[in-house]
Design an enzyme around this catalytic site. Structure first.
Site, PDB file in Angstrom:
ATOM      1  N   SER A   1      -1.458 -20.858 -40.785  1.00 40.97           N
ATOM      2  CA  SER A   1      -0.645 -19.794 -41.368  1.00 40.97           C
ATOM      3  C   SER A   1      -1.425 -18.536 -41.744  1.00 40.97           C
ATOM      4  CB  SER A   1       0.048 -20.329 -42.627  1.00 40.97           C
ATOM      5  OG  SER A   1       0.772 -19.304 -43.265  1.00 40.97           O
ATOM      6  N   PRO A   2      -0.838 -17.364 -41.494  1.00 41.71           N
ATOM      7  CA  PRO A   2      -1.406 -16.111 -42.011  1.00 41.71           C
ATOM      8  C   PRO A   2      -1.285 -16.008 -43.531  1.00 41.71           C
ATOM      9  CG  PRO A   2       0.035 -15.681 -40.140  1.00 41.71           C
ATOM     10  CD  PRO A   2       0.271 -17.103 -40.552  1.00 41.71           C
ATOM     11  N   SER A   3      -0.532 -16.938 -44.146  1.00 45.18           N
ATOM     12  CA  SER A   3      -0.453 -16.949 -45.601  1.00 45.18           C
ATOM     13  C   SER A   3      -1.720 -17.504 -46.233  1.00 45.18           C
ATOM     14  CB  SER A   3       0.743 -17.788 -46.060  1.00 45.18           C
ATOM     15  OG  SER A   3       1.959 -17.182 -45.697  1.00 45.18           O
TER      16      SER A   3
ATOM     17  N   CYS B   1      10.375 -19.888 -48.195  1.00 45.17           N
ATOM     18  CA  CYS B   1       9.232 -19.932 -47.281  1.00 45.17           C
ATOM     19  C   CYS B   1       8.296 -21.054 -47.728  1.00 45.17           C
ATOM     20  CB  CYS B   1       8.500 -18.591 -47.296  1.00 45.17           C
ATOM     21  SG  CYS B   1       6.985 -18.591 -46.306  1.00 45.17           S
ATOM     22  N   GLY B   2       7.721 -21.765 -46.771  1.00 44.52           N
ATOM     23  CA  GLY B   2       6.846 -22.886 -47.087  1.00 44.52           C
ATOM     24  C   GLY B   2       5.628 -22.522 -47.899  1.00 44.52           C
ATOM     25  N   HIS B   3       5.288 -21.243 -47.957  1.00 40.49           N
ATOM     26  CA  HIS B   3       4.102 -20.814 -48.706  1.00 40.49           C
ATOM     27  C   HIS B   3       4.469 -20.057 -49.973  1.00 40.49           C
ATOM     28  CE1 HIS B   3       1.129 -22.219 -45.808  1.00 40.49           C
ATOM     29  NE2 HIS B   3       2.053 -21.946 -44.917  1.00 40.49           N
TER      30      HIS B   3
ATOM     31  N   SER C   1       9.672 -18.097 -35.112  1.00 42.71           N
ATOM     32  CA  SER C   1       9.555 -18.221 -36.562  1.00 42.71           C
ATOM     33  C   SER C   1      10.795 -17.711 -37.273  1.00 42.71           C
ATOM     34  CB  SER C   1       8.327 -17.425 -37.033  1.00 42.71           C
ATOM     35  OG  SER C   1       8.397 -17.148 -38.410  1.00 42.71           O
TER      36      SER C   1
ATOM     37  N   ASP D   1      12.480 -22.623 -34.809  1.00 38.62           N
ATOM     38  CA  ASP D   1      12.693 -22.913 -36.224  1.00 38.62           C
ATOM     39  C   ASP D   1      14.181 -22.812 -36.572  1.00 38.62           C
ATOM     40  OD1 ASP D   1      12.530 -23.146 -38.949  1.00 38.62           O
ATOM     41  OD2 ASP D   1      11.248 -21.402 -39.270  1.00 38.62           O
TER      42      ASP D   1
ATOM     43  N   ASN E   1       0.892 -25.479 -38.906  1.00 46.84           N
ATOM     44  CA  ASN E   1       0.984 -24.038 -39.102  1.00 46.84           C
ATOM     45  C   ASN E   1      -0.366 -23.482 -39.538  1.00 46.84           C
ATOM     46  OD1 ASN E   1       1.613 -21.430 -39.854  1.00 46.84           O
ATOM     47  ND2 ASN E   1       2.988 -22.003 -41.519  1.00 46.84           N
TER      48      ASN E   1
END
Length: 531
Positions: free
Chosen positions: A383-385, A222-224, A101, A184, A381
């Site tokens: 994701s943890p987001s 970041c994507g989130h 990541s 990544d 993903n």
């Protein structure tokens, strides 16, 4: 004849040819060292793991239950322990990968210290972590094989032919801890030449799969998070080709490119695409621009930009930052176009960054993509987001309400509360979370499920628990009961931390090199013998 014995015979032949100067070389010891170092270079690893990924992709095409998984790891030791645990619990590493990541490199591996996920970390830290991960995985191979060799010697000494044959089989059929890494490269850390140069370093370090996103390299987010800015398709496709050229130059023809689109959450573009005729790719990109159609030059103010789109003059909305804005609600259409275009121009897998884990939403986009590219597959993903608990409880709440069930006992906005943990709704949500990967693989084309930064969170959680106990009333019992006792009872490999660090392998080598004169660390006074 077994592979092990073939290696011994080959080295014995070489020793004979070398004459008396090699007389002290034991062919079996040298064969063991050779087997413990199966992969000589990162390119050996990249070629080996690329073939694994290609076979796994074919397996998934034949049966969507054959999806693959990975966890993100920010240190070689973390990746090593993950693969040791997988082999221990499941007996095989099949269809289980590593994910590297960019977020975790930025947060944990930059010389600047913790950084946001905005491509500000050193680009060299990416191939360095790939090399580190594979160094630790190769050490895990050497450690496990070393244990088998020592058991083989014990069986011979005891005259146990059956045990010797069993161990011989385990050595010949040994499965390596080396697995594919999806790595990544962010937005390429610069233009297409910079992307190519970094991709080469990553492949040389062992990467067989490179994930690249369609954000502007020097505006990457970041994507989130908010503020994402995408690039026209021509720019992104040039970087995809740059990565493919890097794979081909280095002889990794099976190398995998994962094309990520952030268009679902990105409402901005830095530039207007070049277009030569109506309906071409640049024109399609520009058709999503938000703005006003104008009739004459009188409608143009100083500094305005005007493009011809859809046969009319469009004055795109331009922000104070100089960026242009896309039309509201155009995200899914842009995602579909991004994905089709990437697959038609050399990408192998897709990554769609979403704002929530919803099988129906992902499937809706994938089905549209598959109208143009029937075998389109995703890396996704997990994701943890995302607040997984709240998201899925709300999904179940909405489904219950739509079905006419009574949901008056629940506050939709407060479903994260512990007061709902034992409810029927919470149980249904947890079941949907449990089956999310299998459901999405079957219904939404997801070939590979990953969690980007789980080990970042597990490290923080376990350290918090240890600190609370050890520095509190529990004292040393906080470590013994909370860590060591569990390590012993769960057969965690690193409870024998000297062995994990290579002490036993060092003893083996000392014996190979010095014979009876070797000074070993694993004698009777080694406290690791207590475990």
């Amino acid at each position: 004849m077994s592979a092990y014995k073939n290696e011994i015979d080959a080295i014995a032949t070489a020793r004979t040819a070398a004459g008396d100067s090699w007389e002290a070389i034991n062919p079996e010891y040298a064969a063991r060292m050779r087997l413990q170092n199966r992969f000589k270079t990162g390119l050996d690893i990249a070629r080996y793991t690329a073939k694994i990924m290609r076979q796994d992709m074919a397996d998934y095409d034949a049966d969507t239950a054959q999806y693959t998984q990975s966890l993100g790891c920010w240190h070689g030791f973390i990746g090593q322990q993950k693969l040791i645990a997988i082999k221990k619990h499941f007996g095989s590493t099949n269809k289980r990968y590593l994910y590297l990541s960019g977020w975790m490199i930025a947060a944990l591996r930059s010389e600047f210290g913790p950084l946001p996920d905005q491509s500000m970390h050193e680009k060299t830290s990416v191939p360095s972590l790939i090399e580190e991960l594979y160094t630790f995985l190769r050490q895990a191979d050497a450690r496990e094989l070393g244990g088998l060799f020592r058991q083989l010697d014990d069986a011979r000494e005891a005259g146990d032919a059956a045990k010797e044959a069993e161990l011989q089989g385990q050595i010949d059929n040994f499965q390596t801890h080396v697995v594919p890494i999806i790595a990544d490269i962010d937005a390429g850390f610069g233009n297409e030449e910079a992307t190519y140069l970094l991709a080469k370093k990553m492949i040389e370090a062992g990467a067989c799969a490179i994930q690249i996103e369609n954000q502007v390299s020097d505006e990457k987010q970041c994507g989130h998070q908010d503020g994402k800015v995408t690039v026209p398709h021509a720019d992104f496709l040039a970087k995809i080709r740059a990565v493919r050229y890097a794979f081909l130059e280095l002889g990794v023809e099976d190398g995998v490119i994962v094309a990520r689109t952030d268009s679902l959450g990105a409402g901005l573009t830095k530039q207007i695409a070049v277009t030569n005729e109506p309906g071409d790719l640049g024109d399609q990109y520009n058709s999503f621009l938000d703005g006003d159609y104008i009739e004459s030059a009188a409608d143009i103010d100083n500094g305005d930009v005007v493009v011809k789109a859809n046969g009319k003059l469009l004055k795109p909305k331009r922000l104070a930052s100089g960026l242009f804005q896309f039309k509201k609600g155009s995200g899914e259409d842009r995602v579909v176009l991004d994905c089709i275009t990437s697959l038609q121009n050399g990408a192998d897998l897709l990554w769609i960054e979403t704002e929530k884990p919803h099988v129906g939403q992902i499937a809706g986009m994938v089905n549209r993509i598959r109208e143009a590219v029937p075998n389109a597959k995703l890396v996704y993903n997990n994701s943890p987001s995302f607040n997984w608990t709240l998201n899925f409880r709300q999904q179940v709440f909405d489904a219950m309400a739509e079905a006419g069930q009574d949901v008056s006992a629940y506050d939709r906005a407060n479903l994260m509360s512990v007061e709902y943990d034992e409810t029927e709704l919470a149980a249904a949500a947890d079941e949907k979370i449990r089956t999310f990967q299998a459901d999405a693989a079957r219904e939404a084309g997801i070939f590979h499920h990953l969690i980007t930064l789980p080990t970042y969170h597990t490290a923080a959680l376990s350290t918090d628990n240890l600190a609370k106990e050890y520095f509190g009333e529990a004292g040393m019992l906080g470590y013994v009961a909370g860590v060591q006792r569990k390590e012993i009872r769960q057969s965690i490999a690193c409870v024998k931390h000297q062995n994990m660090a290579g002490s036993d392998m060092g003893d083996d080598h000392k014996e190979y090199f010095s014979g009876d004169a070797a000074l070993k660390a694993s004698g009777k006074d080694n406290t690791m013998n207590q475990f």
